[in-house]
Design a protein around this motif. Structure first.
Motif, PDB file in Angstrom:
ATOM      1  N   GLY A 397       0.819  -1.210   0.000  1.00 40.44           N
ATOM      2  CA  GLY A 397       0.000   0.000   0.000  1.00 40.44           C
ATOM      3  C   GLY A 397       0.852   1.259   0.000  1.00 40.44           C
ATOM      4  N   CYS A 398       1.960   1.224   0.733  1.00 43.17           N
ATOM      5  CA  CYS A 398       2.843   2.403   0.809  1.00 43.17           C
ATOM      6  C   CYS A 398       3.427   2.780  -0.544  1.00 43.17           C
ATOM      7  CB  CYS A 398       3.981   2.148   1.797  1.00 43.17           C
ATOM      8  SG  CYS A 398       3.476   2.158   3.528  1.00 43.17           S
ATOM      9  N   SER A 399       3.505   1.823  -1.453  1.00 40.45           N
ATOM     10  CA  SER A 399       4.091   2.104  -2.771  1.00 40.45           C
ATOM     11  C   SER A 399       3.085   2.768  -3.719  1.00 40.45           C
ATOM     12  CB  SER A 399       4.587   0.805  -3.408  1.00 40.45           C
ATOM     13  OG  SER A 399       3.496  -0.048  -3.731  1.00 40.45           O
ATOM     14  N   LEU A 400       1.822   2.849  -3.314  1.00 40.41           N
ATOM     15  CA  LEU A 400       0.790   3.411  -4.184  1.00 40.41           C
ATOM     16  C   LEU A 400       0.860   4.937  -4.201  1.00 40.41           C
ATOM     17  CD1 LEU A 400      -2.293   1.265  -3.077  1.00 40.41           C
ATOM     18  CD2 LEU A 400      -1.047   1.065  -5.244  1.00 40.41           C
ATOM     19  N   SER A 401       0.613   5.510  -5.361  1.00 41.42           N
ATOM     20  CA  SER A 401       0.393   6.956  -5.444  1.00 41.42           C
ATOM     21  C   SER A 401      -1.009   7.266  -4.927  1.00 41.42           C
ATOM     22  CB  SER A 401       0.505   7.424  -6.894  1.00 41.42           C
ATOM     23  OG  SER A 401      -0.530   6.816  -7.667  1.00 41.42           O
ATOM     24  N   ILE A 402      -1.321   8.543  -4.768  1.00 36.24           N
ATOM     25  CA  ILE A 402      -2.678   8.916  -4.362  1.00 36.24           C
ATOM     26  C   ILE A 402      -3.682   8.423  -5.404  1.00 36.24           C
ATOM     27  CG2 ILE A 402      -4.276  10.835  -3.974  1.00 36.24           C
ATOM     28  CD1 ILE A 402      -2.497  10.382  -1.622  1.00 36.24           C
ATOM     29  N   ALA A 403      -3.337   8.572  -6.674  1.00 37.92           N
ATOM     30  CA  ALA A 403      -4.235   8.110  -7.736  1.00 37.92           C
ATOM     31  C   ALA A 403      -4.437   6.599  -7.659  1.00 37.92           C
ATOM     32  CB  ALA A 403      -3.679   8.503  -9.102  1.00 37.92           C
ATOM     33  N   GLY A 404      -3.353   5.857  -7.389  1.00 37.28           N
ATOM     34  CA  GLY A 404      -3.468   4.407  -7.250  1.00 37.28           C
ATOM     35  C   GLY A 404      -4.291   4.019  -6.034  1.00 37.28           C
ATOM     36  N   LEU A 405      -4.111   4.744  -4.945  1.00 36.85           N
ATOM     37  CA  LEU A 405      -4.882   4.486  -3.729  1.00 36.85           C
ATOM     38  C   LEU A 405      -6.367   4.717  -3.972  1.00 36.85           C
ATOM     39  CD1 LEU A 405      -4.674   3.810  -0.677  1.00 36.85           C
ATOM     40  CD2 LEU A 405      -4.466   6.272  -0.270  1.00 36.85           C
ATOM     41  N   VAL A 406      -6.675   5.802  -4.674  1.00 36.92           N
ATOM     42  CA  VAL A 406      -8.079   6.093  -5.015  1.00 36.92           C
ATOM     43  C   VAL A 406      -8.657   4.969  -5.853  1.00 36.92           C
ATOM     44  CG1 VAL A 406      -9.538   7.596  -6.441  1.00 36.92           C
ATOM     45  CG2 VAL A 406      -7.919   8.601  -4.811  1.00 36.92           C
ATOM     46  N   ALA A 407      -7.910   4.512  -6.857  1.00 41.62           N
ATOM     47  CA  ALA A 407      -8.403   3.455  -7.750  1.00 41.62           C
ATOM     48  C   ALA A 407      -8.716   2.180  -6.965  1.00 41.62           C
ATOM     49  CB  ALA A 407      -7.380   3.184  -8.840  1.00 41.62           C
ATOM     50  N   GLU A 408      -7.852   1.813  -6.037  1.00 42.57           N
ATOM     51  CA  GLU A 408      -8.081   0.580  -5.273  1.00 42.57           C
ATOM     52  C   GLU A 408      -9.236   0.734  -4.295  1.00 42.57           C
ATOM     53  OE1 GLU A 408      -4.830  -1.526  -3.695  1.00 42.57           O
ATOM     54  OE2 GLU A 408      -3.743  -1.565  -5.608  1.00 42.57           O
ATOM     55  N   ALA A 409      -9.326   1.891  -3.642  1.00 44.65           N
ATOM     56  CA  ALA A 409     -10.427   2.108  -2.693  1.00 44.65           C
ATOM     57  C   ALA A 409     -11.778   2.082  -3.392  1.00 44.65           C
ATOM     58  CB  ALA A 409     -10.242   3.435  -1.967  1.00 44.65           C
ATOM     59  N   LEU A 410     -11.804   2.521  -4.651  1.00 41.80           N
ATOM     60  CA  LEU A 410     -13.064   2.570  -5.393  1.00 41.80           C
ATOM     61  C   LEU A 410     -13.450   1.231  -6.008  1.00 41.80           C
ATOM     62  CD1 LEU A 410     -12.770   5.977  -7.307  1.00 41.80           C
ATOM     63  CD2 LEU A 410     -14.098   5.484  -5.242  1.00 41.80           C
ATOM     64  N   SER A 411     -12.482   0.353  -6.229  1.00 41.27           N
ATOM     65  CA  SER A 411     -12.781  -0.848  -7.018  1.00 41.27           C
ATOM     66  C   SER A 411     -12.643  -2.161  -6.269  1.00 41.27           C
ATOM     67  CB  SER A 411     -11.879  -0.887  -8.255  1.00 41.27           C
ATOM     68  OG  SER A 411     -10.517  -0.972  -7.868  1.00 41.27           O
ATOM     69  N   LEU A 412     -11.829  -2.214  -5.235  1.00 37.95           N
ATOM     70  CA  LEU A 412     -11.541  -3.500  -4.591  1.00 37.95           C
ATOM     71  C   LEU A 412     -12.404  -3.723  -3.360  1.00 37.95           C
ATOM     72  CD1 LEU A 412      -7.632  -3.625  -4.760  1.00 37.95           C
ATOM     73  CD2 LEU A 412      -9.295  -4.555  -6.379  1.00 37.95           C
ATOM     74  N   GLY A 413     -12.909  -4.943  -3.234  1.00 34.06           N
ATOM     75  CA  GLY A 413     -13.585  -5.353  -2.006  1.00 34.06           C
ATOM     76  C   GLY A 413     -15.032  -4.918  -1.933  1.00 34.06           C
ATOM     77  N   GLU A 414     -15.904  -5.879  -1.594  1.00 34.07           N
ATOM     78  CA  GLU A 414     -17.318  -5.589  -1.361  1.00 34.07           C
ATOM     79  C   GLU A 414     -17.685  -6.077   0.036  1.00 34.07           C
ATOM     80  OE1 GLU A 414     -19.021  -3.670  -3.277  1.00 34.07           O
ATOM     81  OE2 GLU A 414     -17.428  -3.603  -4.775  1.00 34.07           O
ATOM     82  N   LEU A 415     -18.845  -5.642   0.518  1.00 34.71           N
ATOM     83  CA  LEU A 415     -19.229  -5.933   1.901  1.00 34.71           C
ATOM     84  C   LEU A 415     -20.662  -6.436   1.952  1.00 34.71           C
ATOM     85  CD1 LEU A 415     -17.720  -2.672   3.365  1.00 34.71           C
ATOM     86  CD2 LEU A 415     -16.966  -4.957   4.010  1.00 34.71           C
ATOM     87  N   GLU A 416     -20.965  -7.141   3.030  1.00 33.88           N
ATOM     88  CA  GLU A 416     -22.332  -7.579   3.311  1.00 33.88           C
ATOM     89  C   GLU A 416     -22.839  -6.832   4.539  1.00 33.88           C
ATOM     90  OE1 GLU A 416     -24.190  -9.537   1.449  1.00 33.88           O
ATOM     91  OE2 GLU A 416     -22.523  -9.744   0.032  1.00 33.88           O
ATOM     92  N   ASP A 417     -24.131  -6.550   4.541  1.00 33.27           N
ATOM     93  CA  ASP A 417     -24.737  -5.863   5.687  1.00 33.27           C
ATOM     94  C   ASP A 417     -24.842  -6.803   6.888  1.00 33.27           C
ATOM     95  OD1 ASP A 417     -25.017  -3.582   4.228  1.00 33.27           O
ATOM     96  OD2 ASP A 417     -27.130  -3.876   3.752  1.00 33.27           O
ATOM     97  N   GLY A 418     -24.997  -6.197   8.054  1.00 32.67           N
ATOM     98  CA  GLY A 418     -25.248  -6.973   9.266  1.00 32.67           C
ATOM     99  C   GLY A 418     -24.267  -6.693  10.375  1.00 32.67           C
ATOM    100  N   GLU A 419     -22.960  -6.779  10.061  1.00 35.69           N
ATOM    101  CA  GLU A 419     -21.939  -6.538  11.070  1.00 35.69           C
ATOM    102  C   GLU A 419     -21.866  -5.045  11.388  1.00 35.69           C
ATOM    103  OE1 GLU A 419     -18.867  -7.587  13.691  1.00 35.69           O
ATOM    104  OE2 GLU A 419     -20.065  -8.938  12.439  1.00 35.69           O
ATOM    105  N   LEU A 420     -21.913  -4.697  12.678  1.00 36.87           N
ATOM    106  CA  LEU A 420     -21.781  -3.297  13.066  1.00 36.87           C
ATOM    107  C   LEU A 420     -20.312  -2.900  12.987  1.00 36.87           C
ATOM    108  CD1 LEU A 420     -24.157  -3.025  16.168  1.00 36.87           C
ATOM    109  CD2 LEU A 420     -24.691  -2.750  13.747  1.00 36.87           C
ATOM    110  N   SER A 421     -20.055  -1.737  12.437  1.00 36.44           N
ATOM    111  CA  SER A 421     -18.681  -1.244  12.314  1.00 36.44           C
ATOM    112  C   SER A 421     -18.633   0.162  12.900  1.00 36.44           C
ATOM    113  CB  SER A 421     -18.256  -1.217  10.842  1.00 36.44           C
ATOM    114  OG  SER A 421     -16.915  -0.808  10.706  1.00 36.44           O
TER     115      SER A 421
END
Length: 450
Positions: A397-421
């Motif tokens: 993660g530290c090697s990512l640029s801001i643009a790369g970080l944005v791209a990953e935050a927007l595209s990677l990983g989905e979630l299911e409802d139910g667990e309180l966060s």
């Protein structure tokens, strides 16, 4: 027709900051079509000076009504009439164009407009216009995370305001400086600036600036742990903004109150208040505060178990702040998404995003957002992984640029409802003005009671 409505608009604009603001706002609403026809005629007949004067009279109304698209479109047409002109009205119009176009995503154009406005004001020796342009530049740079640049601009602006002895202008610039000091975690100095701005605004009879000073005192009280006092300031500010008809500011104050409710554990009430705030700001098209309120809404949704909707809110906030060139806020949004993934079982992605956010923090000198449980988020991701797994993900993660970080935050990983966060630390309020007790302090009180 154009001359009549230009004169009427000028008179009404002068009343928008004082006690007759309601009547002035009503006049603008009623005569909107006539004023628009007058401005259109002046533009089509190349009456540059008259068009600039009328457009500048309309700026307070456009800003108060959150008519950012409309106002910036009109100002663009007026400014295009004579791009070579170097006059005080053009400087004023350029600063207004920057102020109205930036919240809807035109950050590069806004910066160029602010800089040209400042350049013209200095050429003309117009100190009032120079102070206004510097004030807007300070606000713009603060939102972009350039605190040294913002500090330099606000110092110049304040020196000019003080030399002119203009209380309303001094109040606005002190609010800018208070914002910067708050981001530097110098909360006592920030509070002094806000209180002084409040007093100066009252002297000037400037209700909009008074309301902003009070709202900022509410935010500051929240940052320093006095949540009930923060809610009181917010209620007072909201009443002024409602009187002024400034419903964007009402929405922002609602969002700030929702954040305080989250810190007090009132999650359902916070989620509803944040929903109202986001809905208002969507309607007005004011994107800069919309991103902030989407963050609050995401925190509230996560606390009630609606993780998919929370993720969507944080991602929308990233898209907006990316368009507005606001990398500081992007870091905070990414960390919130990392917490959702840490709680949702994807610790590897959480560690990667946290590493990228940490690198961005170091590069941009981003300070912690106090309510967010950043240390707990990192600990949660670390506990779910082997030490080598966490280290590899963090370093990737530290090697990512801001643009790369944005791209990953927007595209990677989905979630299911139910667990309180829970992204914010819950706080128990001890009493008026006392802020929150730590766990150790509560243990001491139990022992004393025994």
């Amino acid at each position: 027709h154009a001359g009549h409505f230009a004169a009427m608009a000028r008179d009404a604009a002068g009343q928008l900051r004082g006690e007759r603001h309601v009547a002035a706002l009503g006049w603008f609403d009623r005569e909107h079509d006539n004023v628009a026809a007058a401005l259109d005629w002046l533009i089509r007949t190349n009456a540059t000076d008259e068009a600039l004067a009328l457009a500048n009279s309309l700026v307070p109304y456009w800003h108060r009504s959150s008519a950012f698209q409309e106002g910036s479109a009109w100002l663009r047409r007026v400014l295009d009439l004579a791009p070579e002109q170097r006059s005080a009205p053009r400087s004023q119009a350029l600063a207004a164009f920057g102020m109205l176009s930036w919240p809807i995503g035109s950050a590069a154009e806004a910066r160029q407009a602010f800089e040209e406005a400042l350049e013209i004001a200095r050429e003309l020796g117009d100190e009032m216009a120079e102070g206004d342009a510097l004030d807007q530049i300070a606000h713009f740079l603060t939102r972009q995370g350039d605190l040294p640049g913002a500090e330099a601009a606000v110092a110049e602006a304040l020196a000019i305001r003080m030399a002119l002895g203009e209380p309303g202008g001094m109040a606005r610039t002190l609010i800018r400086r208070g914002n910067i000091l708050g981001l530097r975690s110098d909360f006592s100095a920030s509070e002094r600036d806000y209180h002084q701005a409040w007093e100066l605004a009252r002297q000037a009879g400037d209700l909009p600036v008074e309301a902003i000073a009070v709202a900022n005192l509410g935010e500051l009280a929240a940052h320093t742990g006095d949540y009930q006092r923060g809610l009181e300031f917010n209620r007072r500010s909201a009443r002024i903004h409602e009187l002024l008809g400034d419903f964007d500011r009402v929405a922002i104050t609602e969002g700030n109150s929702a954040e305080l409710q989250l810190l007090l554990g009132q999650d359902a009430a916070a989620a509803e208040l944040a929903r109202q705030s986001v809905s208002r700001l969507r309607g007005s098209g004011n994107r800069a505060p919309l991103a902030n309120m989407l963050y609050v809404q995401g925190v509230a949704l996560a606390a009630t178990g609606a993780l998919r909707a929370a993720l969507a809110a944080f991602r929308e906030a990233i898209v907006i702040d990316d368009a507005l060139a606001n990398p500081t806020n992007i870091i905070h949004h990414v960390e919130a998404i990392a917490r959702l993934h840490a709680d949702g079982g994807n610790a590897l992605l959480a560690a990667r995003l946290l590493g990228g956010a940490d690198a961005g923090r170091a590069a941009l000198h981003v300070v912690d957002y106090e309510p967010f449980d950043r240390s707990g988020t990192i600990a949660r991701a670390r506990a779910a992984l082997r030490p080598d797994e966490f280290t590899r993900a963090w370093e990737a993660g530290c090697s990512l640029s801001i643009a790369g970080l944005v791209a990953e935050a927007l595209s990677l990983g989905e979630l299911e409802d139910g667990e309180l966060s829970r992204l914010y630390r819950l706080t128990e309020v001890a009493g008026p003005g006392n802020g929150a007790l730590t766990e150790r302090q509560r243990d001491v009180l139990r022992l004393v009671a025994q």
